[in-house]
Write an enzyme that holds these catalytic residues in place. Structure first.
Site, PDB file in Angstrom:
ATOM      1  N   HIS A  17      47.528  19.538  32.257  1.00 40.02           N
ATOM      2  CA  HIS A  17      48.770  19.516  33.509  1.00 40.02           C
ATOM      3  C   HIS A  17      48.135  20.868  34.569  1.00 40.02           C
ATOM      4  CE1 HIS A  17      53.158  19.501  33.568  1.00 40.02           C
ATOM      5  NE2 HIS A  17      52.758  19.681  35.022  1.00 40.02           N
ATOM      6  N   HIS A  19      47.777  21.093  39.148  1.00 46.00           N
ATOM      7  CA  HIS A  19      47.934  20.771  40.525  1.00 46.00           C
ATOM      8  C   HIS A  19      46.248  21.271  41.129  1.00 46.00           C
ATOM      9  CE1 HIS A  19      52.144  18.399  39.326  1.00 46.00           C
ATOM     10  NE2 HIS A  19      51.820  19.961  38.375  1.00 46.00           N
ATOM     11  N   HIS A 197      56.209  13.785  34.787  1.00 42.46           N
ATOM     12  CA  HIS A 197      56.555  14.770  34.942  1.00 42.46           C
ATOM     13  C   HIS A 197      58.370  14.595  34.234  1.00 42.46           C
ATOM     14  CE1 HIS A 197      53.910  17.106  36.830  1.00 42.46           C
ATOM     15  NE2 HIS A 197      54.287  18.130  37.093  1.00 42.46           N
ATOM     16  N   GLU A 200      61.664  18.471  32.421  1.00 40.26           N
ATOM     17  CA  GLU A 200      61.742  20.057  32.931  1.00 40.26           C
ATOM     18  C   GLU A 200      62.754  20.667  33.627  1.00 40.26           C
ATOM     19  OE1 GLU A 200      59.094  20.553  36.648  1.00 40.26           O
ATOM     20  OE2 GLU A 200      58.808  22.311  36.419  1.00 40.26           O
ATOM     21  N   ASP A 278      49.644  24.604  34.635  1.00 39.57           N
ATOM     22  CA  ASP A 278      50.732  23.572  35.964  1.00 39.57           C
ATOM     23  C   ASP A 278      49.934  24.275  37.556  1.00 39.57           C
ATOM     24  OD1 ASP A 278      52.649  22.625  36.898  1.00 39.57           O
ATOM     25  OD2 ASP A 278      54.352  23.449  36.109  1.00 39.57           O
TER      26      ASP A 278
HETATM   27  N1  ADE Z   1      54.281  20.258  41.269  1.00 46.76           N
HETATM   28  C1  ADE Z   1      53.959  21.054  41.474  1.00 46.76           C
HETATM   29  N2  ADE Z   1      53.967  21.651  40.350  1.00 46.76           N
HETATM   30  C2  ADE Z   1      55.317  20.533  40.114  1.00 46.76           C
HETATM   31  C3  ADE Z   1      56.068  21.296  38.720  1.00 46.76           C
HETATM   32  N3  ADE Z   1      56.580  22.337  37.818  1.00 46.76           N
HETATM   33  N4  ADE Z   1      56.928  20.288  38.324  1.00 46.76           N
HETATM   34  C4  ADE Z   1      57.533  18.589  39.471  1.00 46.76           C
HETATM   35  N5  ADE Z   1      56.417  19.207  40.483  1.00 46.76           N
HETATM   36  C5  ADE Z   1      55.403  20.095  40.897  1.00 46.76           C
HETATM   37 ZN    ZN Z   2      53.384  20.538  37.087  1.00 45.18          ZN
END
Ligand code: ADE
Ligand code: ZN
Length: 352
Positions: A17, A19, A197, A200, A278
């Protein structure tokens, strides 16, 4: 380096996970702004870093999309990805599954090919140089429409062989997974796996939708599943992995303190939990720091740490022969720790 840190770095791990736009460190951000003649709102790297205080996901995303606007040419995406891979290797990461958000870039006139060519060049280089394996996951921005996501999928199809799965990110509240059922159906028809996702900031119902409508192989974050006992039992029984990101959850206020994080309870309930970073440039730590922050606050045992590394390999999309190889290495390290203690482990050392 203390003994737990040595163990964490020594264990072969997969990061699932991550980005890639969230690995843009302020130093590179400033350098690319200078290269492209972009004037930033912040005076210095320090001022920018000091602004990384977020009240929630949306507050973070507003800064994050602004930061990504310095990424313009193929070399920018290459440098971004290379820097992350070097950093991940120092944490003992042997396999990465990287999210990229093409709409963040195509929306401001950067070609899809520029993004994917730059990222792929760095990934291929790391695979050749260090044997680091990878998968690329294309994420749709859920605050945009399903029609725009479908158009993005169409744009991606010429690069079908470089993409392993599709995902769903950005503002969760008010954008349920079900909004993207048709796009994910189309992606699956093309042979792509799916992740999303969910849970969260959004409710457990969004996790159910991700499972039932998007047919996800993993749930990204998913920590709010704990509010629904039936859902927790289902996730545990089916061993649907959660890609949990502890430092992210604290920075975005999902939990107020690391001591309150539920990852250990989820592990105890039999869920397949993995730890990930993340957006490490924004949340104050790469993957090893996530393991260590959780270990310190929640009193994770060495067995827990080994289990989290094992889970990351099992939950990954790597080929099964590699899964067997890395799981065997983890088992050997775990056996060494239980017979001789952490002191007897070799010191983690990286070639460059
Ligand atoms: N884009 C980048 N990080 C994110 C996250 N934690 N939740 C949703 N979208 C994201
Ligand atoms: Zn994320």
């Amino acid at each position: 380096m203390d003994l737990n840190e040595n163990l964490v770095r020594l264990l072969p791990k997969a990061e699932l996970h991550l980005h890639i736009e969230g690995t843009l460190e302020p130093e590179l951000l400033f350098e690319l702004a200078g290269k492209h003649g972009i004037v930033l709102e912040y005076e210095s790297v320090e001022a920018l870093r000091a602004a990384y205080q977020f009240s929630d996901l949306q507050d973070f995303l507003d800064i994050y999309y602004q930061g990504a606007s310095v990424l313009r040419d193929e070399d920018d995406f290459y440098r971004l990805t290379s820097a992350y891979l070097r950093r991940a290797r120092q944490d003992g990461v042997v396999h990465v599954e990287i999210f990229f958000d093409p709409q963040t870039h195509t929306g401001r006139g950067v070609a899809f090919s520029t993004v994917i060519e730059g990222i792929s060049r760095a990934l291929d280089e790391a695979e050749r140089a260090w044997g680091m394996s990878y998968r690329l996951i294309l994420c749709f921005l859920r605050h945009l429409s399903a029609a725009e996501a479908m158009a993005t999928l169409e744009q991606a199809l010429p690069y079908r062989d470089r993409i392993f799965a599709v995902g769903l990110d950005s503002s969760e509240q008010g954008h349920p997974p079900g909004k993207f059922t048709a796009v994910f159906d189309r992606a699956r028809a093309e042979g792509l796996l799916t992740v999303a996702h969910a849970g969260e900031e959004g409710p457990p119902e969004y996790i159910r939708q991700a499972l039932d409508e998007l047919h996800v192989s993993r749930v990204d974050h998913g920590v709010r599943c704990e509010e629904d006992a039936d859902l927790c039992r289902r996730l545990a029984q089916a061993q649907i992995p959660l890609t949990v990101c502890p430092l992210s959850n604290i920075k975005l206020g999902v939990f107020s303190r690391m001591e309150d994080h539920n990852l250990k309870r989820l592990m105890e309930a039999g869920l397949l939990v993995t730890l990930n970073s993340d957006d490490p440039a924004y949340f104050g730590g790469y993957v090893a720091e996530n393991y260590l922050a959780a270990q310190r606050a929640l009193g994770l045992s060495t067995d827990d740490i080994c289990q989290l590394a094992r889970n990351s390999i099992q939950a990954s999309f790597m080929v099964s022969s590699r899964k067997r190889h890395w799981s065997g290495r983890i088992d050997a390290i775990a056996a060494e720790v239980s017979t001789s203690g952490l002191e007897r482990l070799p010191a983690f050392a990286q070639a460059d």
